[in-house]
Structures are given as structure tokens and as C-alpha cells.
Design an enzyme around this catalytic site. Structure first.
Site, short mmCIF file in Angstrom:
data_model
loop_
_atom_site.label_atom_id
_atom_site.label_comp_id
_atom_site.label_asym_id
_atom_site.label_seq_id
_atom_site.Cartn_x
_atom_site.Cartn_y
_atom_site.Cartn_z
CE LYS A 275 0.06 5.78 -9.79
NZ LYS A 275 0.27 6.01 -8.27
CG HIS A 276 2.91 2.11 -12.72
ND1 HIS A 276 1.56 1.80 -12.58
CD2 HIS A 276 3.28 2.28 -11.34
CE1 HIS A 276 1.07 2.17 -11.25
NE2 HIS A 276 2.06 2.29 -10.19
CG ASP B 61 6.68 2.33 -8.80
OD1 ASP B 61 6.26 2.90 -7.72
OD2 ASP B 61 5.94 1.47 -9.22
NE ARG C 121 -2.89 1.55 -8.10
CZ ARG C 121 -1.80 1.44 -7.97
NH1 ARG C 121 -1.23 0.27 -7.90
NH2 ARG C 121 -0.75 2.41 -8.26
NE ARG D 212 -0.58 5.85 -0.11
CZ ARG D 212 -0.49 4.80 -0.16
NH1 ARG D 212 -1.24 3.93 0.53
NH2 ARG D 212 0.13 4.25 -0.98
CG HIS E 96 4.02 -3.55 -4.48
ND1 HIS E 96 3.24 -3.17 -5.60
CD2 HIS E 96 4.43 -2.21 -3.75
CE1 HIS E 96 2.84 -1.64 -5.38
NE2 HIS E 96 3.64 -1.29 -4.37
CG ASP F 277 0.79 6.77 -3.61
OD1 ASP F 277 0.63 7.36 -2.24
OD2 ASP F 277 1.13 5.54 -3.64
#
Length: 391
Positions: free
Chosen positions: A228-229, A316, A198, A137, A241, A129
Site C-alpha cells: 500500500k498505498h 483503503d 512507516r 495491533r 484520515h 495491519d
């Protein structure tokens, strides 16, 4: 056994390549252009022949897998290292691996991914992602990129496409095949909120324009994109989360949150479904990621004014987010997601792969997962991987 599987795969690949119609084009705003005029009699005969060929080609591809291996093709799991990735691919033939913030990034160096991919009997998805901004990342490998919101505020959609194309090519060079981006949530949250920066914008048309640019860039770089989402996290009550998240009622989401999905459902991007409780859609205490109603809404399209969708549906993360883990363990979560209609269950470690597959095999024996449903999902995932399937 592996040599036999390799021979079957080689035969299937030749068959599939021979039946494939090659590349395709997509539209983000409406249906494809109508095909040209054909002779009706000839066209009817051709349709019947094509239908038989499609069945034969699909059967040839599916024949390489045992039931357990078909189920494994519907799993994408986070890995810690090259050794961890190679072991789970070789032992269970999972369909995809996920490179997360915890992954030793030497996996992406010195062709180490090649040895992981070589352990797979059929092409392996290597997912990440990489959104830019705080969800990145690869910034130490391919450089930083602005958040979605900053990009939409500081560059044109064409400029954003060019930047994203360059990054997509860099990801491709590292061995990545699928990016779990763009985030098409519509949000006016503060930048540091769960969605926040985001999101490209609080305007669904701006979200559509920039997400479309990103999807085209990934495709032109040779990567799969996943928006997404679904059906929209941008106005949720919190962070999935850390706990359950409630969205506005479905009828309110029609005017804002669902608009980018409606506009982009024909873009060729896959869709990730969020852990979202949606009044008017999901049953109480059943988030969208494991909800048959949410999967049906996405698949049929009519419930939110979109075209039908026949690409792969990803969940997810099912193991690291309290909106799911507070309700059930990973075996139950994966079973619930696939039974609900998801095609690919994502979670962040390899620890439970064997126990998950044991559970899924039991679901098949109990009739909760049918062969047709499994086969349809395997074929959707295969097509998304770039395997040339005609169906």
C-alpha cells in the site's frame, strides 16, 4: 440451507484441487522464466482442454454462492469482538474480517477465531495491519517491532526477512491470514507524519528491497501480504484520515512513488489503493480508491511501465477516513469502489453490511455491476485466500 452450501463447497473444493496446478513462484524484478519446449500440436490441444477445465472449475466454485453471497465475498469489515465477527459471517457470509485497534483481542485467544471461521461457507480472510512501529495491533501478543524506517536503517534486508518471518509465523499461529503490509510509500517526511517512519526510505530502491523481504517473509509464513498505498501516499499533501489528499502529478510519481509498485507487482502481494487525488490520473474530487482510471493503471500496468496485475485490489478503509466520508456514505463508497474495479472493499465496522449488500444488489439489477466483473473479483479473492483455483 447451510448443509446444502457445505456439500456444494465440498464438491467444488475437490474439483478445484483436482484441476489445480499446485504452487507457483514469483519474481519481483521481471517476468517469470519461459516454460520449457513442448510439442506444438500437443500443446495446442492441451491449452484447449485446460481452458475448458478452468471454466468448469471456476463455475463449480462460483455455483455455491447466491449473487448476494458473491458480493459479500468482496467485503472485508472491521469487527469488535468474537460475537460481532461470528454474527456478520454467519448472517451475510462476508469474505473477510479486519482486526483493528478497537477489536477485543480475546478474539485471537483460545481458538475463538475457529468458531468464527466455522460460520463461513468458504474460507474466511482474517486481516490485520501489522506494520511494526506505531502501526502495530499485536505488540502485546507477539512483541514489538521497529518501524519500517528504523528497520531499514539498523538491519540488513536478510535480517529484516528473518525477523518478519518469525512475526509472520506468530501471526499465523493466532489465526491471522492476511497482513495489510508492507507500506511501500516512498517518503522523507518526519517520523511522526502520516506516512513518516512507516516508509522504509526516501529511496525507492531501498523501499523495494525491504518491502520485498517483508512480502517473502509473510508468504513463507503462510500469510498473504498487501502492499500500500497505490499509487503512492509518501508525497501527498496531508492525511487521508482527516481530509482530501493531493499527490504530485502522475508524471512526477513515475520516477519515485510508483517505482516500488512497478518493481514488486509480480511478488504475489495484493495491492491496496489509497484515497488519493492524483493530477493527471484521477478525475477531480474522485480519489484513486474509487477511480476507474487508477484501477486501470494498476490492472494494465502499461501506464506506469509495469507488468499487468491480476491479483486482488483492496481499498483503503472506506468508512473511517475523511478523504472518503466527507464526500459520500459507506453504501455509495463501496458501490463506487467496486464499480471502478476494486475487488475488495474494506471498512471498519459491521454496522452497514446489510445495507451495503442491499445497495450492491441494486447496482447489479441496474447493470452497474456485471456478473462477469463480480465473478472475476470473487475468483481473484478466492485465489488470494489460498483456495486452489486454476484460473
Amino acid at each position: 440451507m447451510r448443509n446444502v452450501a457445505g456439500i456444494v463447497l465440498a464438491v467444488a473444493a475437490v474439483t478445484l484441487a483436482g484441476c489445480s496446478g499446485g504452487g507457483s513462484s514469483t519474481s519481483t524484478t521481471g517476468p517469470s522464466a519461459a516454460p520449457g519446449t513442448t510439442n506444438p500440436t500437443r500443446d495446442t490441444a492441451a491449452t484447449a482442454t485446460t481452458g475448458n477445465n478452468q471454466q468448469d472449475c471456476a463455475a463449480g466454485y462460483l455455483a455455491q454462492f447466491s449473487t448476494r453471497q458473491k458480493l459479500a465475498q468482496l467485503l472485508t469489515v472491521g469487527v469488535k469482538s468474537t460475537a460481532d465477527a461470528e454474527q456478520v459471517v454467519r448472517a451475510e457470509q462476508v469474505g473477510g474480517i479486519f482486526v483493528g485497534s478497537w477489536t477485543d483481542q480475546s478474539l485471537l485467544a483460545d481458538q475463538q477465531l475457529d468458531q468464527v471461521k466455522a460460520a463461513a461457507h468458504t474460507p474466511l480472510m482474517v486481516t490485520i495491519d501489522e506494520e511494526g512501529g506505531r502501526v502495530s495491533r499485536l505488540k502485546n501478543r507477539i512483541g514489538p517491532a521497529p518501524s519500517a524506517r528504523a528497520a531499514a536503517q539498523t538491519m540488513s534486508a536478510d535480517e529484516y526477512y528473518q525477523q518478519s518471518l518469525e512475526r509472520g509465523r506468530a501471526m499465523k499461529d493466532l489465526g491471522i491470514t492476511v497482513d495489510f503490509a508492507p507500506d511501500v510509500d516512498v517518503s522523507d517526511e518526519p517520523d511522526d507524519a502520516v506516512i513518516g517512519d512507516r516508509s522504509y526510505s526516501e529511496d525507492p530502491q531501498v523501499v523495494t528491497e525491504y518491502a520485498d523481504a517483508y512480502i517473502r517473509a509473510m508468504h513463507d509464513a503462510g500469510l498473504g501480504a498487501v502492499m500500500k498505498h497505490f499509487p503512492g501516499h509518501g508525497h501527498g499533501s496531508g492525511d487521508s484520515h482527516t481530509g482530501a489528499v493531493r499527490t504530485p502529478p502522475l508524471d512526477q510519481m513515475q520516477q519515485v512513488d510508483l517505482v516500488p509498485f512497478r518493481n514488486l507487482i509480480g511478488s504475489g502481494a495484493a495491492v491496496m489503493v489509497g484515497h488519493l487525488d492524483v493530477p493527471g490520473l484521477t478525475d477531480p474530487n474522485v480519489p484513486a480508491s474509487i477511480s476507474p482510471q487508477a484501477m486501470t493503471l494498476l490492472r494494465q500496468g502499461t501506464g506506469y511501465g509495469a507488468a499487468p496485475y491480476n491479483g486482488p485490489i483492496f481499498t483503503d478503509d472506506l468508512s473511517g477516513m475523511a478523504a472518503i466520508t466527507a464526500r459520500m456514505g459507506i453504501e455509495d463508497a463501496v458501490a463506487a469502489a467496486l464499480e471502478a474495479g476494486a475487488d475488495d472493499a474494506l471498512w471498519i465496522s459491521t454496522d452497514a453490511v446489510s445495507s451495503v449488500l442491499d445497495r450492491l444488489e441494486q447496482e447489479v439489477r441496474d447493470g452497474k455491476l456485471t456478473t462477469k466483473q463480480i465473478d472475476d473479483s470473487v475468483l481473484r479473492v478466492a485465489k488470494f485466500k489460498g483456495i486452489q483455483l486454476p484460473c
